[in-house]
Design an enzyme around this catalytic site. Structure first.
Site, PDB file in Angstrom:
ATOM      1  N   ASP A 178      51.187 -10.310   7.614  1.00 25.22           N
ATOM      2  CA  ASP A 178      51.642 -11.114   8.748  1.00 25.22           C
ATOM      3  C   ASP A 178      50.926 -10.673  10.019  1.00 25.22           C
ATOM      4  OD1 ASP A 178      52.962 -12.669  10.567  1.00 25.22           O
ATOM      5  OD2 ASP A 178      54.900 -11.628  10.386  1.00 25.22           O
ATOM      6  N   GLU A 232      56.941 -17.097  10.850  1.00 31.86           N
ATOM      7  CA  GLU A 232      56.449 -17.771   9.642  1.00 31.86           C
ATOM      8  C   GLU A 232      57.384 -17.623   8.456  1.00 31.86           C
ATOM      9  OE1 GLU A 232      55.655 -14.774  10.461  1.00 31.86           O
ATOM     10  OE2 GLU A 232      56.041 -13.783   8.553  1.00 31.86           O
ATOM     11  N   ARG A 240      60.633 -17.878   8.140  1.00 34.82           N
ATOM     12  CA  ARG A 240      61.626 -18.953   7.996  1.00 34.82           C
ATOM     13  C   ARG A 240      60.972 -20.262   7.542  1.00 34.82           C
ATOM     14  NH1 ARG A 240      63.585 -18.018  14.031  1.00 34.82           N
ATOM     15  NH2 ARG A 240      62.981 -15.933  13.348  1.00 34.82           N
ATOM     16  N   LYS A 272      60.968 -13.682   0.744  1.00 39.36           N
ATOM     17  CA  LYS A 272      59.823 -13.918   1.627  1.00 39.36           C
ATOM     18  C   LYS A 272      58.649 -13.094   1.132  1.00 39.36           C
ATOM     19  CE  LYS A 272      58.229 -12.909   6.372  1.00 39.36           C
ATOM     20  NZ  LYS A 272      58.622 -12.567   7.763  1.00 39.36           N
ATOM     21  N   ASP A 290      54.351 -16.777  14.558  1.00 35.01           N
ATOM     22  CA  ASP A 290      54.793 -15.491  14.022  1.00 35.01           C
ATOM     23  C   ASP A 290      56.197 -15.588  13.408  1.00 35.01           C
ATOM     24  OD1 ASP A 290      54.620 -12.844  13.386  1.00 35.01           O
ATOM     25  OD2 ASP A 290      54.962 -12.101  15.432  1.00 35.01           O
ATOM     26  N   LYS A 341      50.074 -10.989  16.714  1.00 33.30           N
ATOM     27  CA  LYS A 341      50.837  -9.781  17.033  1.00 33.30           C
ATOM     28  C   LYS A 341      49.955  -8.779  17.761  1.00 33.30           C
ATOM     29  CE  LYS A 341      53.914  -9.667  12.993  1.00 33.30           C
ATOM     30  NZ  LYS A 341      55.183  -9.754  13.703  1.00 33.30           N
ATOM     31  N   ASP A 354      55.411  -7.267   4.506  1.00 29.74           N
ATOM     32  CA  ASP A 354      56.147  -8.491   4.807  1.00 29.74           C
ATOM     33  C   ASP A 354      56.413  -9.351   3.564  1.00 29.74           C
ATOM     34  OD1 ASP A 354      57.495  -9.755   6.846  1.00 29.74           O
ATOM     35  OD2 ASP A 354      55.793 -11.001   7.469  1.00 29.74           O
TER      36      ASP A 354
HETATM   37  N1  BES Z   1      57.601 -10.065   9.678  1.00 31.96           N
HETATM   38  C1  BES Z   1      58.097 -10.183  10.998  1.00 31.96           C
HETATM   39  C2  BES Z   1      59.380  -9.404  11.234  1.00 31.96           C
HETATM   40  C3  BES Z   1      59.297  -7.911  11.140  1.00 31.96           C
HETATM   41  C4  BES Z   1      59.120  -7.151  12.280  1.00 31.96           C
HETATM   42  C5  BES Z   1      59.451  -7.266   9.932  1.00 31.96           C
HETATM   43  C6  BES Z   1      59.078  -5.775  12.178  1.00 31.96           C
HETATM   44  C7  BES Z   1      59.399  -5.886   9.837  1.00 31.96           C
HETATM   45  C8  BES Z   1      59.214  -5.142  10.970  1.00 31.96           C
HETATM   46  C9  BES Z   1      58.385 -11.651  11.297  1.00 31.96           C
HETATM   47  O1  BES Z   1      57.585 -12.580  10.674  1.00 31.96           O
HETATM   48  C10 BES Z   1      58.203 -11.846  12.756  1.00 31.96           C
HETATM   49  O2  BES Z   1      57.116 -11.744  13.208  1.00 31.96           O
HETATM   50  N2  BES Z   1      59.277 -12.152  13.448  1.00 31.96           N
HETATM   51  C11 BES Z   1      59.243 -12.395  14.834  1.00 31.96           C
HETATM   52  C12 BES Z   1      59.971 -13.697  15.075  1.00 31.96           C
HETATM   53  C13 BES Z   1      59.761 -14.270  16.435  1.00 31.96           C
HETATM   54  C14 BES Z   1      58.341 -14.685  16.633  1.00 31.96           C
HETATM   55  C15 BES Z   1      60.695 -15.451  16.607  1.00 31.96           C
HETATM   56  C16 BES Z   1      59.935 -11.233  15.505  1.00 31.96           C
HETATM   57  O3  BES Z   1      60.881 -10.681  14.948  1.00 31.96           O
HETATM   58  O4  BES Z   1      59.522 -10.854  16.582  1.00 31.96           O
HETATM   59 ZN    ZN Z   2      56.722 -11.974   8.929  1.00 29.28          ZN
HETATM   60 MN    MN Z   3      55.825 -12.981  11.762  1.00 30.65          MN
END
Ligand code: BES
Ligand code: ZN
Ligand code: MN
Length: 511
Positions: free
Chosen positions: A281, A360, A362, A276, A358, A288, A299
């Protein structure tokens, strides 16, 4: 920042004319916590005429893992400084645990910033474990020395430069197996350090086109085959997920493919690495919160890790065909951004309904995994900073691991050995059921926006894009890829380079 010069020496450590010499220190649980110099420190202990451990104890040393105690030698040995690093209780076997040694070595070399040449006189068994113990010491030293160069415009008055040269004391400096470990450690550390540099680079300076250029430049001259798809090619090629995420940014997305084919191996096993590469992000339209958002410059740690792994693969030449797919995009909110509610057709034709922009990672990974499978592969090892749920469930050190049994077990075993632990997690049917969409093949997250099994939803989604018969593992490195606390062991602040050493070990095992 350059890697220190690494060499092997077999001179008596007490006679080495270096700026500092590192020894190991054990505590003895049975003797009221008394200190014991680790193997390798014999001649230094002798030079102190029985006063080494008592002096170290006076300075507060306890032998606890990672503890660093500095002692001026005042002429007792050639080096002016001894640095005792805690290695925990005296080991029952021939050497301390590899990760204890790796972290201890890292801590000692980091603490010695400002010294020019440092020697390591650490415990090395003289049995079949010797190469792996030496490997741990070398990796600890090269990674512990890392410091991100940064962007300060004025020279820092108290800045101490990272150690310039490291001499490692071994029984026989002419030993070919030991020399091979030095060469390997230099290759592996270069990959990890490059990844750390990429992860630590601010997001304004590393947007997808620059990231792609940096990867292409890094592998130039290695013999790897390179393919870079730009925005137009991604649109024309049906990469709906990468296009959807990337379309919100002025800096367009990229898919970078790097391939290595071994010489003289008939129908080698084929491994695909997928990473990824979200260079920043923001969350997109599902934006966020502001606090800590800057950490989302990391990210792209998965793509950085698989790209740098290929650099090491090109040098180590395993007997396996390896391709890497780096899915790069910047996730921004804008008038052209993708929206919650959008239905996106991925590279393998499956359609996903977006609930949260968010999620993104996947989206871009679905395309990259499907492309890897379409190219033909036996294994897919994908790694990503995919979910905050990984950090909640497993913390900052242990990655989340999902996938098919064989691939998962390989990653688990390798991760354990190299000090990059990953914990197997299930892919439950009810989590998949929660991701039914009324209008598409799958929804991108739980349709009730229910965070139950948060990390698992990511794995369940990605599974849809792995072709029949392909072994696969998803390694969620949201926590372990980026270190937020004070430096510790061989980790500095910021990018860690996880899981490069795991991937290299898995590839090695497959060859
Ligand atoms: N890049 C984030 C995940 C992340 C969070 C990485 C904290 C490192 C530290 C990812 O893209 C994300 O935002 N995931 C969301 C998914 C949700 C919206 C289904 C999450 O984990 O909250
Ligand atoms: Zn992310
Ligand atoms: Mn995200």
């Amino acid at each position: 920042m350059t890697q220190p010069n690494l060499s092997l020496v077999d001179t008596d450590p007490a006679e080495l004319a270096v700026d500092a010499i590192v020894i190991g220190l054990h505590s003895q649980p049975d003797e009221g916590g008394a200190l014991l110099p680790a193997a390798g420190a014999e001649s230094i202990a002798a030079a102190f005429e029985g006063k080494l451990t008592s002096t170290l104890a006076l300075l507060g040393a306890s032998g606890a893992p990672g503890e660093v105690t500095k002692l001026a030698t005042l002429g007792t040995i050639s080096a002016p400084l001894v640095v005792a690093v805690g290695l925990g209780d005296e080991p029952s076997g021939s050497a301390p645990k590899l990760e204890t040694l790796r972290r201890g070595t890292g801590a000692a070399v980091r603490a010695l910033a400002g010294s020019g040449t440092v020697a390591l006189a650490l415990p090395l068994p003289d049995d079949e474990d010797a190469p792996s113990v030496l490997r741990a010491i070398l990796e600890g030293a090269l990674l512990g020395q890392y410091k991100f160069a940064g962007y300060k415009t004025k020279p820092q008055p108290n800045r101490r430069d990272p150690v310039a040269a490291v001499q490692v004391h071994v029984p026989d400096a002419g030993d070919a197996a030991a020399a091979a470990e030095v060469t390997r450690a230099e290759v592996v550390a270069r990959a990890v350090r490059l990844t750390r540099d990429w992860v630590n680079t601010p997001p304004n300076l590393l947007r997808p086109p620059q990231f792609a250029d940096a990867v292409v430049a890094a592998v130039e001259g290695t013999g790897l085959e390179v393919e870079v798809l730009d925005f137009e090619q991604l649109k024309a090629g049906g990469y709906g997920g990468i296009v959807a995420v990337g379309q919100g940014s002025e800096a367009p997305p990229r898919l970078v493919k790097l391939s290595y084919v071994p010489d003289g191996v008939e129908s080698p096993k084929r491994v695909a690495l997928v990473g990824k590469g979200i260079t920043f992000d923001t969350g997109g339209i599902s934006i966020k919160p502001a606090a800590g958002m800057w950490e989302m410059k990391s990210d792209m740690a998965g793509a950085a890790a698989v790209g740098a792994t290929m650099l090491a693969v090109a040098a180590l030449k395993p007997r396996v065909a390896v391709s890497a797919y780096l899915a790069m995009a910047e996730n921004m909110p804008s008038g052209t951004a993708y929206r919650p509610g959008d239905v996106i057709t991925m590279f393998n034709g499956k359609r996903a309904e977006v609930y949260n922009t968010d999620a993104e990672g996947r989206m871009v990974l679905a395309d990259a995994i499907a492309r890897a499978c379409a190219d033909g592969t036996d294994y897919v090892f994908e790694t990503s900073t995919l979910t905050g749920g990984q950090v909640i469930a497993l913390g900052k050190r242990i990655a989340g691991l999902m996938g098919s049994d064989d691939a998962v077990e390989r990653v688990r075993v390798a991760g354990d050995e190299v000090g990059e632990p990953a914990w197997p997690m299930p892919l439950p049917d009810e989590v998949r059921k929660g991701m039914e969409s009324d209008i598409a093949d799958i929804s991108q997250t739980n349709s009730n926006l229910d965070r139950a099994g948060h990390m698992l939803q990511g794995g369940v989604f990605l599974r849809e894009f792995v072709a029949e018969g392909v072994e696969w593992a998803h390694i969620d490195i949201a926590g372990p890829s980026y270190h937020t606390g004070e430096p510790t062991g061989y980790w500095s602040k910021g990018g860690t380079g996880v899981p490069i050493r795991t991937l290299l070990s898995v590839i090695d095992q497959l060859g």
